[in-house]
Design a protein around this motif. Structure first.
Motif, mmCIF file in Angstrom:
data_model
loop_
_atom_site.group_PDB
_atom_site.id
_atom_site.type_symbol
_atom_site.label_atom_id
_atom_site.label_comp_id
_atom_site.label_asym_id
_atom_site.label_seq_id
_atom_site.Cartn_x
_atom_site.Cartn_y
_atom_site.Cartn_z
ATOM 1 N N HIS A 80 1.718 30.314 11.382
ATOM 2 C CA HIS A 80 0.778 29.408 12.041
ATOM 3 C C HIS A 80 0.724 29.788 13.513
ATOM 4 C CE1 HIS A 80 -0.314 25.857 14.434
ATOM 5 N NE2 HIS A 80 -1.286 25.818 13.540
ATOM 6 N N VAL A 81 -0.474 30.124 13.987
ATOM 7 C CA VAL A 81 -0.625 30.634 15.346
ATOM 8 C C VAL A 81 -1.522 29.753 16.203
ATOM 9 C CG1 VAL A 81 -0.187 33.000 14.589
ATOM 10 C CG2 VAL A 81 -2.555 32.162 14.694
ATOM 11 N N GLY A 82 -1.856 28.560 15.711
ATOM 12 C CA GLY A 82 -2.694 27.659 16.491
ATOM 13 C C GLY A 82 -2.009 27.259 17.787
ATOM 14 N N ALA A 83 -2.751 27.326 18.882
ATOM 15 C CA ALA A 83 -2.234 26.971 20.203
ATOM 16 C C ALA A 83 -3.361 26.319 21.001
ATOM 17 C CB ALA A 83 -1.709 28.214 20.920
ATOM 18 N N PRO A 84 -3.018 25.637 22.111
ATOM 19 C CA PRO A 84 -4.078 24.980 22.880
ATOM 20 C C PRO A 84 -5.164 25.911 23.394
ATOM 21 C CG PRO A 84 -1.942 24.102 23.489
ATOM 22 C CD PRO A 84 -1.679 25.279 22.600
ATOM 23 N N SER A 85 -4.830 27.187 23.639
ATOM 24 C CA SER A 85 -5.845 28.121 24.126
ATOM 25 C C SER A 85 -6.077 29.228 23.119
ATOM 26 C CB SER A 85 -5.418 28.733 25.469
ATOM 27 O OG SER A 85 -4.381 29.677 25.277
ATOM 28 N N THR A 86 -7.289 29.740 23.100
ATOM 29 C CA THR A 86 -7.615 30.881 22.240
ATOM 30 C C THR A 86 -6.756 32.083 22.618
ATOM 31 O OG1 THR A 86 -9.898 30.096 22.073
ATOM 32 C CG2 THR A 86 -9.490 32.381 21.453
ATOM 33 N N ARG A 87 -6.539 32.273 23.908
ATOM 34 C CA ARG A 87 -5.762 33.426 24.378
ATOM 35 C C ARG A 87 -4.359 33.427 23.770
ATOM 36 N NH1 ARG A 87 -4.852 35.155 30.729
ATOM 37 N NH2 ARG A 87 -3.373 36.846 30.335
ATOM 38 N N ASP A 88 -3.660 32.292 23.825
ATOM 39 C CA ASP A 88 -2.298 32.224 23.279
ATOM 40 C C ASP A 88 -2.308 32.380 21.762
ATOM 41 O OD1 ASP A 88 -1.228 31.955 25.769
ATOM 42 O OD2 ASP A 88 -0.733 29.832 25.597
ATOM 43 N N SER A 89 -3.316 31.830 21.111
ATOM 44 C CA SER A 89 -3.414 31.968 19.659
ATOM 45 C C SER A 89 -3.574 33.428 19.254
ATOM 46 C CB SER A 89 -4.590 31.139 19.132
ATOM 47 O OG SER A 89 -4.396 29.767 19.399
ATOM 48 N N VAL A 90 -4.371 34.156 19.985
ATOM 49 C CA VAL A 90 -4.582 35.587 19.709
ATOM 50 C C VAL A 90 -3.283 36.368 19.943
ATOM 51 C CG1 VAL A 90 -5.732 37.680 20.561
ATOM 52 C CG2 VAL A 90 -7.066 35.605 20.075
ATOM 53 N N ILE A 91 -2.558 36.027 21.004
ATOM 54 C CA ILE A 91 -1.277 36.692 21.274
ATOM 55 C C ILE A 91 -0.318 36.482 20.110
ATOM 56 C CG2 ILE A 91 0.803 36.600 22.714
ATOM 57 C CD1 ILE A 91 -1.074 36.027 25.113
ATOM 58 N N ASN A 117 -19.217 24.629 16.671
ATOM 59 C CA ASN A 117 -19.414 26.020 17.062
ATOM 60 C C ASN A 117 -18.223 26.551 17.847
ATOM 61 O OD1 ASN A 117 -21.282 28.359 17.183
ATOM 62 N ND2 ASN A 117 -21.101 28.022 19.393
ATOM 63 N N SER A 118 -17.620 25.702 18.694
ATOM 64 C CA SER A 118 -16.446 26.121 19.462
ATOM 65 C C SER A 118 -15.255 26.372 18.544
ATOM 66 C CB SER A 118 -16.087 25.065 20.506
ATOM 67 O OG SER A 118 -17.095 24.950 21.480
ATOM 68 N N VAL A 119 -15.079 25.500 17.550
ATOM 69 C CA VAL A 119 -13.981 25.673 16.602
ATOM 70 C C VAL A 119 -14.202 26.937 15.764
ATOM 71 C CG1 VAL A 119 -12.736 24.647 14.664
ATOM 72 C CG2 VAL A 119 -13.547 23.197 16.538
ATOM 73 N N TYR A 120 -15.449 27.159 15.369
ATOM 74 C CA TYR A 120 -15.790 28.381 14.621
ATOM 75 C C TYR A 120 -15.446 29.624 15.449
ATOM 76 C CZ TYR A 120 -18.636 32.097 12.603
ATOM 77 O OH TYR A 120 -19.063 33.291 12.072
ATOM 78 N N ASN A 121 -15.809 29.619 16.719
ATOM 79 C CA ASN A 121 -15.525 30.770 17.581
ATOM 80 C C ASN A 121 -14.021 30.964 17.768
ATOM 81 O OD1 ASN A 121 -18.226 31.440 17.948
ATOM 82 N ND2 ASN A 121 -18.441 30.129 19.754
ATOM 83 N N TYR A 122 -13.311 29.861 17.890
ATOM 84 C CA TYR A 122 -11.857 29.917 18.063
ATOM 85 C C TYR A 122 -11.205 30.583 16.858
ATOM 86 C CZ TYR A 122 -7.074 27.989 17.942
ATOM 87 O OH TYR A 122 -5.716 27.817 17.839
ATOM 88 N N TRP A 123 -11.499 30.082 15.657
ATOM 89 C CA TRP A 123 -10.920 30.680 14.458
ATOM 90 C C TRP A 123 -11.376 32.138 14.284
ATOM 91 C CZ3 TRP A 123 -11.905 25.586 11.383
ATOM 92 C CH2 TRP A 123 -10.740 24.800 11.396
ATOM 93 N N SER A 124 -12.631 32.421 14.608
ATOM 94 C CA SER A 124 -13.159 33.776 14.447
ATOM 95 C C SER A 124 -12.440 34.762 15.355
ATOM 96 C CB SER A 124 -14.660 33.801 14.732
ATOM 97 O OG SER A 124 -15.359 33.042 13.772
#
Length: 306
Positions: A80-91, A117-124
């Motif tokens: 599970h890599v969910g984090a408050p920011s997209t950047r940390d999630s990608v890391i 749309n923001s959630v879609y972009n985040y997961w994508s």
């Protein structure tokens, strides 16, 4: 891809700390080996049960590393890599891929109320960061975001999306997601209190936060479902729910109670990270009683299946 390795009982892995409250390599290995010996299908590492929102990025990476180095190739490992920011999630996603995890998963971003749309972009963007398959995590009661059928279908256009860990309480959501996503798609039952109902209505597997303290009961429940023994399936779900209600009735948090019971079972993984409440002195008698509930249910249904 062959999704068979994701079908089964997968405990959500607990955060493991030393006496100073730091991530413990020894305790993390001990818990991983304990669950491996119980013959679960895999582990879901770094989610709610892993206290992810209360840990630093480096602490989360440390847990991912220890589990992977100890159990990679032995169990199905989902990071599970969910984090408050997209950047940390990608890391975290890229690190999990380097470690050899079998799949990624993530809750939607928390705190700000974001449009679909923001959630879609985040997961994508998480999916774009690696070649690993991805499992959506839907848990609206804590994130405030409820996965819609239209968003699920849009996400399904990405071949990396192989499943959804559905922790919403309406069991019908499992059936609807299964129907909307089509073939070759895994739906995991999330709420432990509806394990049997979730499996019956279409869940292919299950990921849960109380599995780690009583994996035998969920493995037995899964066997009752597979063999169409619905009398015992209902019975064991009632026992499981009685235990969960007891775990949630203490002054300390449910996870603190679980860790105290694990210590009584011989697996010491520390306490919980504040602001979660550790157990209070007044909880101790109840914790012993809950352990007895678990032991008695395991003994009884083990004989039923013998």
């Amino acid at each position: 891809m062959n999704l068979e390795k994701f079908r089964g009982v997968i405990p959500a892995f607990y955060a493991c700390y030393d006496e100073q409250g730091n991530v413990s390599e020894e305790a993390t290995k001990e818990l991983g080996n304990h669950l491996y010996n119980k013959k679960v299908k895999g582990l879901y590492v770094g989610g709610s049960s892993g206290e992810c929102i209360y840990q630093t990025l480096e602490e989360r990476k440390e847990t991912l590393r220890i589990v992977a180095e100890n159990l990679r190739g032995k169990l199905t490992l989902i990071a599970h890599v969910g984090a408050p920011s997209t950047r940390d999630s990608v890391i975290l996603a890229q690190y999990a891929a380097e470690l050899g995890y079998d799949a990624l998963s993530a809750i939607p971003p928390i705190y700000f109320k974001l449009p679909e749309n923001s959630v879609y972009n985040y997961w994508s963007k998480i999916m774009d960061a690696t070649d690993l398959p991805f499992i959506i995590y839907n848990i609206p009661q804590t994130t405030g975001f409820d996965l819609s059928i239209s968003l699920l279908q849009k996400l399904r256009n990405n071949p990396k999306v192989i499943g959804v860990k559905n922790s919403s309480m309406p069991v019908m959501d499992i059936e609807r997601f299964k129907a909307a996503a089509g073939e070759n798609f895994i739906v995991f039952n999330g709420p432990d209190e509806q394990f049997v109902a979730g499996r019956l209505i279409g869940a292919d597997g299950a990921i849960g936060g109380t599995y780690g303290v009583m994996p035998e009961l969920f493995l037995y429940a899964d066997e009752f479902v597979k063999t169409n023994d619905f009398v015992h399936a209902r019975e064991i779900q009632t026992k499981i729910n009685d235990i969960i209600i007891s775990l949630c009735s203490l002054e300390g948090s449910m996870y603190a109670a679980i860790k105290a019971i694990l210590a009584l079972q011989g697996v010491s993984i520390g306490g919980v990270r504040e602001p979660l409440e550790n157990i209070h002195e007044g909880d101790l008698e109840a914790i012993h009683q809950i352990k007895n509930q678990i032991d008695e249910a395991i003994a009884h249904y083990g004989k039923v299946l013998a």
